[in-house]
Motif scaffolding. Structure first.
Motif, PDB file in Angstrom:
ATOM      1  N   THR A 167      69.882  27.863  18.366  1.00  0.00           N
ATOM      2  CA  THR A 167      68.223  27.461  18.734  1.00  0.00           C
ATOM      3  C   THR A 167      67.508  28.665  17.981  1.00  0.00           C
ATOM      4  O   THR A 167      67.694  29.751  18.641  1.00  0.00           O
ATOM      5  CB  THR A 167      67.968  27.583  20.032  1.00  0.00           C
ATOM      6  N   VAL A 192      63.998  30.202  16.801  1.00  0.00           N
ATOM      7  CA  VAL A 192      62.376  29.772  16.640  1.00  0.00           C
ATOM      8  C   VAL A 192      61.823  30.386  15.531  1.00  0.00           C
ATOM      9  O   VAL A 192      62.126  31.275  14.815  1.00  0.00           O
ATOM     10  CB  VAL A 192      62.080  31.205  17.634  1.00  0.00           C
ATOM     11  N   TYR A 202      54.742  27.961  17.133  1.00  0.00           N
ATOM     12  CA  TYR A 202      56.146  27.958  16.885  1.00  0.00           C
ATOM     13  C   TYR A 202      56.869  26.718  17.055  1.00  0.00           C
ATOM     14  O   TYR A 202      56.245  25.645  17.716  1.00  0.00           O
ATOM     15  CB  TYR A 202      56.802  29.130  17.962  1.00  0.00           C
ATOM     16  N   PHE A 231      61.243  25.029  17.681  1.00  0.00           N
ATOM     17  CA  PHE A 231      62.594  25.276  17.822  1.00  0.00           C
ATOM     18  C   PHE A 231      63.320  24.338  16.821  1.00  0.00           C
ATOM     19  O   PHE A 231      62.860  23.188  16.474  1.00  0.00           O
ATOM     20  CB  PHE A 231      63.222  24.952  19.306  1.00  0.00           C
ATOM     21  N   LEU A 280      67.311  23.367  16.090  1.00  0.00           N
ATOM     22  CA  LEU A 280      68.494  23.186  16.514  1.00  0.00           C
ATOM     23  C   LEU A 280      69.377  22.863  15.395  1.00  0.00           C
ATOM     24  O   LEU A 280      69.269  22.167  14.582  1.00  0.00           O
ATOM     25  CB  LEU A 280      68.712  22.088  17.224  1.00  0.00           C
ATOM     26  N   THR A 340      59.158  32.583  24.062  1.00  0.00           N
ATOM     27  CA  THR A 340      60.106  31.489  24.828  1.00  0.00           C
ATOM     28  C   THR A 340      60.434  32.085  25.979  1.00  0.00           C
ATOM     29  O   THR A 340      60.988  31.223  26.915  1.00  0.00           O
ATOM     30  CB  THR A 340      61.334  31.266  23.902  1.00  0.00           C
ATOM     31  N   ILE A 399      68.253  32.078  23.731  1.00  0.00           N
ATOM     32  CA  ILE A 399      67.160  31.102  23.482  1.00  0.00           C
ATOM     33  C   ILE A 399      67.579  29.800  23.558  1.00  0.00           C
ATOM     34  O   ILE A 399      68.527  29.198  22.817  1.00  0.00           O
ATOM     35  CB  ILE A 399      66.330  31.430  21.908  1.00  0.00           C
ATOM     36  N   THR A 400      66.979  28.863  24.169  1.00  0.00           N
ATOM     37  CA  THR A 400      67.164  27.436  24.339  1.00  0.00           C
ATOM     38  C   THR A 400      65.862  26.795  24.517  1.00  0.00           C
ATOM     39  O   THR A 400      64.917  27.568  25.148  1.00  0.00           O
ATOM     40  CB  THR A 400      68.212  27.364  25.218  1.00  0.00           C
ATOM     41  N   PRO A 401      65.594  25.403  24.092  1.00  0.00           N
ATOM     42  CA  PRO A 401      64.419  24.806  24.570  1.00  0.00           C
ATOM     43  C   PRO A 401      64.512  24.420  26.188  1.00  0.00           C
ATOM     44  O   PRO A 401      63.050  24.241  26.440  1.00  0.00           O
ATOM     45  CB  PRO A 401      64.465  23.358  23.727  1.00  0.00           C
ATOM     46  N   SER A 443      62.464  26.977  28.282  1.00  0.00           N
ATOM     47  CA  SER A 443      61.438  27.886  27.649  1.00  0.00           C
ATOM     48  C   SER A 443      60.125  27.990  28.271  1.00  0.00           C
ATOM     49  O   SER A 443      59.664  27.045  29.066  1.00  0.00           O
ATOM     50  CB  SER A 443      61.158  27.511  26.359  1.00  0.00           C
ATOM     51  N   TRP A 457      57.479  24.164  22.946  1.00  0.00           N
ATOM     52  CA  TRP A 457      57.256  24.224  21.671  1.00  0.00           C
ATOM     53  C   TRP A 457      57.965  22.795  21.115  1.00  0.00           C
ATOM     54  O   TRP A 457      59.022  22.454  21.730  1.00  0.00           O
ATOM     55  CB  TRP A 457      57.902  25.287  20.626  1.00  0.00           C
ATOM     56  N   VAL A 495      60.287  20.420  19.095  1.00  0.00           N
ATOM     57  CA  VAL A 495      61.902  20.591  18.631  1.00  0.00           C
ATOM     58  C   VAL A 495      62.130  19.940  17.441  1.00  0.00           C
ATOM     59  O   VAL A 495      61.968  18.732  17.415  1.00  0.00           O
ATOM     60  CB  VAL A 495      62.914  20.243  19.870  1.00  0.00           C
TER      61      VAL A 495
END
Length: 166
Positions: free
Chosen positions: A53, A55, A63, A65, A67, A100, A107-109, A112, A116, A118
């Motif tokens: 992930t 940013v 911002y 994310f 993947l 985040t 970091i992961t959505p 968060s 943000w 994705v």
């Protein structure tokens, strides 16, 4: 995880968000890893099933994310075209944490501190994927298609193979 190990605040946030999403997931905890191959082996998935992930800064205070499956890297021209912008950048580690709530490498959505948008590379959908779960050495194995739906992700071809290492 041993009885005396307490999940970090980041892991607690990520797991709570995964549970709240209704997404079926399996949490995998492993020790430190130093390569994609080690991470994949520890998580019992193929290297291309490990999701990074990243940013990305689109503008001032804006911002998203991205993947990215293992073995691939963001294709900046493809991502700029998808987003209709001429410039994108990667924030430094301090800014990434600020926007985040997670430090780099965790970091992961999910969970968060800001939701943000994705963008998921097209290769994420359609198979099991392993995504970070808010702490070093902690990941969630999920169905990639269900994950992109749960995140409301835009799915597009936004990566290229990583360059060969000498």
């Amino acid at each position: 995880m041993t009885e005396s190990t307490t999940p970090t605040e980041g892991e607690q946030r990520a797991v709570a968000a995964l549970e709240a999403s209704g997404l079926r997931h399996r949490i995998v905890r492993h020790g430190p890893v130093s390569s994609l191959a080690e991470a994949a082996a520890a998580r019992r998935v193929g290297p291309d099933q490990v999701v990074k992930t990243l940013v990305v800064r689109r503008g001032e205070g804006d911002y998203l994310f991205v993947l990215v499956p293992g073995g691939r890297a963001i294709s900046w021209p493809k991502l700029r075209e998808l987003l209709g912008v001429s410039r994108l950048s990667m924030p430094d580690a301090a800014v990434a944490r600020e926007v985040t709530g997670y430090e780099r490498g965790t970091i992961t959505p999910f969970g968060s501190t800001h939701a943000w948008p994705v963008v998921a590379d097209a290769r994420v959908a359609g198979r099991p994927m392993s995504i970070g779960a808010g702490a070093h050495g902690v990941a969630a194995t999920v169905d990639g298609s269900q994950m992109v739906l749960a995140l409301g992700a835009t799915v597009a071809d936004v990566t290229d193979p990583e360059p060969e290492q000498p």
